[in-house]
Write an enzyme that holds these catalytic residues in place. Sequence first.
Site, short mmCIF file in Angstrom:
data_model
loop_
_atom_site.label_atom_id
_atom_site.label_comp_id
_atom_site.label_asym_id
_atom_site.label_seq_id
_atom_site.Cartn_x
_atom_site.Cartn_y
_atom_site.Cartn_z
N ARG A 1 0.84 -1.21 0.00
CA ARG A 1 0.00 0.00 0.00
C ARG A 1 0.88 1.25 0.00
O ARG A 1 0.61 2.22 -0.70
CB ARG A 1 -0.96 0.01 1.20
CG ARG A 1 -1.70 1.33 1.30
CD ARG A 1 -2.90 1.40 2.22
NE ARG A 1 -2.95 0.44 3.28
CZ ARG A 1 -2.20 0.47 4.39
NH1 ARG A 1 -1.32 1.44 4.59
NH2 ARG A 1 -2.33 -0.46 5.32
N TYR B 1 -16.75 17.74 -13.84
CA TYR B 1 -17.18 16.34 -13.86
C TYR B 1 -18.23 16.14 -12.75
O TYR B 1 -18.02 16.59 -11.61
CB TYR B 1 -15.97 15.45 -13.63
CG TYR B 1 -16.29 13.99 -13.53
CD1 TYR B 1 -16.74 13.29 -14.65
CD2 TYR B 1 -16.16 13.31 -12.33
CE1 TYR B 1 -17.04 11.94 -14.56
CE2 TYR B 1 -16.46 11.95 -12.24
CZ TYR B 1 -16.90 11.29 -13.36
OH TYR B 1 -17.21 9.96 -13.27
N ASP C 1 -7.65 19.86 -12.80
CA ASP C 1 -7.97 18.54 -13.34
C ASP C 1 -7.62 18.58 -14.82
O ASP C 1 -8.29 19.21 -15.62
CB ASP C 1 -9.46 18.24 -13.12
CG ASP C 1 -9.87 16.87 -13.64
OD1 ASP C 1 -9.18 16.33 -14.53
OD2 ASP C 1 -10.90 16.34 -13.18
N LYS D 1 -8.81 7.75 -18.50
CA LYS D 1 -9.14 8.38 -19.78
C LYS D 1 -7.92 8.37 -20.71
O LYS D 1 -7.49 7.31 -21.10
CB LYS D 1 -9.69 9.79 -19.51
CG LYS D 1 -10.67 9.86 -18.33
CD LYS D 1 -11.97 9.12 -18.56
CE LYS D 1 -12.85 8.98 -17.32
NZ LYS D 1 -13.14 10.18 -16.58
C1 LIG Z 1 -13.72 10.55 -15.30
C2 LIG Z 1 -13.31 11.85 -14.72
C3 LIG Z 1 -13.04 11.97 -13.35
C4 LIG Z 1 -13.22 10.82 -12.38
O1 LIG Z 1 -12.30 9.81 -12.62
P1 LIG Z 1 -12.58 8.23 -12.33
O2 LIG Z 1 -11.33 7.59 -12.82
O3 LIG Z 1 -13.81 7.86 -13.09
O4 LIG Z 1 -12.78 8.11 -10.85
C5 LIG Z 1 -12.61 13.20 -12.89
N1 LIG Z 1 -12.47 14.26 -13.72
C6 LIG Z 1 -12.74 14.18 -15.04
C7 LIG Z 1 -12.57 15.37 -15.90
C8 LIG Z 1 -13.18 12.98 -15.57
O5 LIG Z 1 -13.46 12.90 -16.88
#
Ligand SMILES: *Cc1c(COP(=O)(O)O)cnc(C)c1O
Length: 381
Positions: free
Chosen positions: A46, A98, A171, A196
Amino acid sequence: MRFDTRVIHAAQPPDELTGAVNPPIYLSSTFAQSAPNKNKGYVYGRTSNPTRTVLEQVLADLEGGRRGLAFASGLGALTTMLEDLPSRSRIVAGSDLYGGTRRLFEHHRVQFGVTTDYVETSNTEAFAEALERGPTSIVYVESPTNPLMRLCDLKKVAALAHRHRARLVVDNTFASPALQRPIEHGADLVLHSTTKYLGGHSDILGGALIARSAARGERLAWLQNAVGAIPSPVDAFLVLRGIRTLGVRMRRHCDGASAVAKVLQASRKVAAVNYPGLRDHPQYQLARRQMDGFGGMLSAEFRGGAAAARRFLRRLRVFTLAESLGGVESLAEHPASMTHSSVPAAERKAVGITGGLVRLSVGIEHPADLVEDVERALRSV
Ligand SMILES: *Cc1c(COP(=O)(O)O)cnc(C)c1O
């Protein structure tokens, strides 16, 4: 070294023991010690894992930060970051976020009194005013935003945040470090859903935090271990594998999205196309300054409202109707009823997420097939 070389070689020399050109997947939850508390830097899976360490070093390198940390999902990274905020502190955030991020901010308000004030992401003045209103721990933005593709002027908002002793958290999921490196513009922390573009193949979930300073990185590493939202070594390996093609994939995503945006813009059935690469995007000039490409994401507003949007989605054949984004395959979705359904309807409306809005994640298929698919679907709207 240039970006396209670093995605392959940063922090990844051939394995010393065997010469393997790929980092081994270390499937071990614990590590032997030669005497109590005498070890080779790894103690328990961890806290750290050698495969994950490689990924974390690559992430820090690509974003230009001092420390990268990998998580089990984007929201796992966000949760860990929020653990760093004192109770009753304040967040100023871009309003177009998001859905799951807003849901978690709301949860922290109810549970811990951490309040969030939302301002329109492209309105730098609004950030200044919100920061004047009271002490702020962090300014939190997505750029480009999801799903309306608005941009935040990162340099200006970073300067404003710092003037008020707040940290800027960006982000960077939509742009990926191939197209935008927020730390270069003054951000203190970068967050990713590696699910993504970094993973890039829709086969894993993952998240990341990259800190500008070593001290913040150290604190977040402590929290990463304390909270435990870490990725498995296999998932860490798969993100690393995805990253090696990030540069070439992003260029193709950009080409496809730009072709699809033009087709949509030319259609009488479409009222507006949100893509920063279009000359009439309100922040086209900022996009050119701040980004190295316009990305693979776009959204379009259908004149015929929700019914037209649904007809369009039903007729697509190459694009798959699904949530998520950033993979090699093209995806289409309806934010109001899918990704953003957890945002209260009144707020959705205020932000501009209407029933007629469709979001596309343009993959790396041949752009001509994507254009034909969209043209065919448009004919039946
Ligand atoms: C998908 C997404 C998240 C969340 O991520 P997960 O991997 O689904 O927990 C946060 N910010 C953006 C812009 C996203 O597209």
